[in-house]
Motif scaffolding. Structure first.
Motif, PDB file in Angstrom:
ATOM      1  N   ILE A 140       0.865  -1.183   0.000  1.00  0.00           N
ATOM      2  CA  ILE A 140       0.000   0.000   0.000  1.00  0.00           C
ATOM      3  C   ILE A 140       0.902   1.233   0.000  1.00  0.00           C
ATOM      4  CG2 ILE A 140      -1.902   1.201   1.133  1.00  0.00           C
ATOM      5  CD1 ILE A 140      -2.591  -1.719   0.430  1.00  0.00           C
ATOM      6  N   ASN A 141       0.708   2.090  -1.003  1.00  0.00           N
ATOM      7  CA  ASN A 141       1.505   3.308  -1.122  1.00  0.00           C
ATOM      8  C   ASN A 141       1.006   4.359  -0.121  1.00  0.00           C
ATOM      9  OD1 ASN A 141       2.906   5.561  -1.900  1.00  0.00           O
ATOM     10  ND2 ASN A 141       2.157   5.607  -4.022  1.00  0.00           N
ATOM     11  N   ALA A 142       1.865   4.728   0.809  1.00  0.00           N
ATOM     12  CA  ALA A 142       1.518   5.771   1.792  1.00  0.00           C
ATOM     13  C   ALA A 142       2.201   7.091   1.430  1.00  0.00           C
ATOM     14  CB  ALA A 142       1.927   5.318   3.183  1.00  0.00           C
ATOM     15  N   GLY A 143       2.581   7.237   0.141  1.00  0.00           N
ATOM     16  CA  GLY A 143       3.244   8.453  -0.333  1.00  0.00           C
ATOM     17  C   GLY A 143       4.614   8.120  -0.864  1.00  0.00           C
ATOM     18  N   ASP A 144       4.811   8.289  -2.207  1.00  0.00           N
ATOM     19  CA  ASP A 144       6.129   7.997  -2.800  1.00  0.00           C
ATOM     20  C   ASP A 144       6.626   9.207  -3.574  1.00  0.00           C
ATOM     21  OD1 ASP A 144       4.102   7.524  -4.767  1.00  0.00           O
ATOM     22  OD2 ASP A 144       5.407   6.157  -5.889  1.00  0.00           O
ATOM     23  N   GLY A 145       7.644   9.859  -3.004  1.00  0.00           N
ATOM     24  CA  GLY A 145       8.229  11.040  -3.644  1.00  0.00           C
ATOM     25  C   GLY A 145       7.136  12.041  -3.993  1.00  0.00           C
ATOM     26  N   ALA A 146       7.241  12.633  -5.186  1.00  0.00           N
ATOM     27  CA  ALA A 146       6.219  13.573  -5.643  1.00  0.00           C
ATOM     28  C   ALA A 146       5.208  12.871  -6.551  1.00  0.00           C
ATOM     29  CB  ALA A 146       6.876  14.731  -6.390  1.00  0.00           C
ATOM     30  N   HIS A 147       5.157  11.526  -6.474  1.00  0.00           N
ATOM     31  CA  HIS A 147       4.339  10.755  -7.415  1.00  0.00           C
ATOM     32  C   HIS A 147       2.872  10.670  -7.002  1.00  0.00           C
ATOM     33  CE1 HIS A 147       3.167   6.538  -8.925  1.00  0.00           C
ATOM     34  NE2 HIS A 147       2.989   7.379  -9.921  1.00  0.00           N
ATOM     35  N   GLU A 148       2.564   9.866  -5.959  1.00  0.00           N
ATOM     36  CA  GLU A 148       1.156   9.711  -5.544  1.00  0.00           C
ATOM     37  C   GLU A 148       1.054   9.500  -4.033  1.00  0.00           C
ATOM     38  OE1 GLU A 148      -2.230   8.541  -7.237  1.00  0.00           O
ATOM     39  OE2 GLU A 148      -1.500   8.013  -9.243  1.00  0.00           O
ATOM     40  N   HIS A 149      -0.107   9.853  -3.503  1.00  0.00           N
ATOM     41  CA  HIS A 149      -0.464   9.590  -2.105  1.00  0.00           C
ATOM     42  C   HIS A 149      -1.942   9.182  -2.160  1.00  0.00           C
ATOM     43  CE1 HIS A 149      -0.801   9.710   2.130  1.00  0.00           C
ATOM     44  NE2 HIS A 149      -0.305  10.908   2.402  1.00  0.00           N
ATOM     45  N   PRO A 150      -2.180   7.928  -2.623  1.00  0.00           N
ATOM     46  CA  PRO A 150      -3.562   7.577  -2.980  1.00  0.00           C
ATOM     47  C   PRO A 150      -4.560   7.622  -1.830  1.00  0.00           C
ATOM     48  CG  PRO A 150      -2.095   5.646  -3.114  1.00  0.00           C
ATOM     49  CD  PRO A 150      -1.227   6.847  -2.950  1.00  0.00           C
ATOM     50  N   THR A 151      -4.154   7.182  -0.619  1.00  0.00           N
ATOM     51  CA  THR A 151      -5.159   7.191   0.455  1.00  0.00           C
ATOM     52  C   THR A 151      -5.505   8.619   0.883  1.00  0.00           C
ATOM     53  OG1 THR A 151      -3.448   6.814   2.159  1.00  0.00           O
ATOM     54  CG2 THR A 151      -4.641   4.866   1.317  1.00  0.00           C
TER      55      THR A 151
END
Ligand code: CP
Length: 323
Positions: A140-151
């Protein structure tokens, strides 16, 4: 101790097929709506005396934050507790990343310890996808660089829908440091897919015209959107991802883009004021506005818990199907 009760409103075999949540860009509209509806069912759990359901009993979630966090890390941890999962927290400074171990090796070791879910925050865009392609654990992506923070985007659209009853047709302004913001990118994808009209507001250095390719409009002055906006989402200047200041100085930034008390008086009474946090009072937002009646900043945080319960529940259900 009383046993956790199941949630009646949840489908036992949801029609959800992703073991990982990496971004909003790849989600279908129906998938976004399924997360929001599942989150609404989980929000009722938070109002019970016993705030737990057995949905993830026996599962282990590793909260792996290689960048600082207050809201996201805490709410993933609480979400896992409420789903009856076991939780381990690790950070960059307390893990063997410090000793030169690669992210892949760290994650393979977590998988060898039977981590069912790894929640990852990382400074490198694409780090969650890198792991998702190599591990059976749900990532689960909790924030990756300047890419996405889906939740973050999911809790933002959940909060808008809860307060205004819909997303379609709403005028949503996202103000500030768009270029370096993963929150902005995920919000743009979510809002556009759900039919909102999105305007990005900021200086040309932080809001280049190339964002128009995402189907948004660009404004150079916050005063241009005050009277028409249904929602204003203010962003922090992401100093940690800027190599130099992208505007002359903070006073200049406040003069053109700060939501001051005087500007707040020009908003529609129904306009929601949002911020993903952490807020910088007196910079992007005045205290009177942050703490005022139109602010839903703390409602966003509360909703983040239900949204993260929904994401953990759905992805772990899909992971069970593919293993
Ligand atoms: N909105 C957000 O990601 O906050 P944290 O950095 O505190 O998790």
């Amino acid at each position: 101790m009383a046993e956790p009760k199941p949630t009646k409103d949840l489908p036992q075999t949801p029609n959800w097929h992703r073991k990982d949540l990496l971004g909003i860009r790849e989600l279908e509209i129906g998938e976004i709506e399924m997360i929001l509806d599942t989150a609404a069912a989980f929000k009722t759990v938070g109002a019970r005396d016993i705030k737990k359901v057995p949905a993830l009993r026996g599962k282990t979630m590793v909260n792996f934050f290689a960048e600082p966090s207050t809201r996201t890390r805490t709410s993933f941890e609480l979400a896992a507790f409420r789903l009856s999962a076991d939780v381990v927290n690790i950070s960059a400074t307390t893990s063997s990343l410090q000793k030169g171990e690669t992210l892949k090796d760290t994650a393979l070791n977590l998988q060898a310890l039977h981590a069912d879910i790894i929640v990852l925050r990382h400074s490198s865009a694409g780090a969650p996808k890198f792991l998702a392609d190599r591990l059976n654990s749900s990532i689960i992506n909790a924030g990756d660089g300047a890419h996405e923070h889906p939740t973050q985007a999911l809790l933002d659209v959940f909060t808008i829908r809860e307060h205004l009853g819909k997303i379609e047709g709403l005028k949503v302004a996202i103000v500030g440091d768009i270029l370096f913001s993963r929150v902005a990118r995920s919000n743009i994808w979510a809002l556009k897919k759900l039919g909102a009209k999105v305007t990005l507001v900021g200086p040309s250095t932080l809001v280049p015209r190339s964002f128009e390719e995402m189907g948004v409009t660009v404004a150079r002055h916050i005063d241009d959107i005050l009277e028409s906006a249904d929602v204003i989402n203010l962003l922090r200047i992401q100093h940690e991802r800027q190599r130099k200041e992208y505007f002359p100085n903070l006073n200049e930034y406040i003069r053109f883009f700060g939501l001051t008390k005087a500007r707040g008086a020009k908003l529609k009474p129904s306009c929601l004021i949002m911020h993903p946090g952490p807020i910088n009072r007196g910079v992007e937002i005045d205290s009177d506005i942050a703490d005022g009646l139109q602010s839903v900043i703390l409602a966003q945080v509360t909703n983040g818990l239900a949204v993260r319960m929904a994401v953990l529940y759905l992805c772990s259900t899909a992971a069970r199907k593919v293993r």
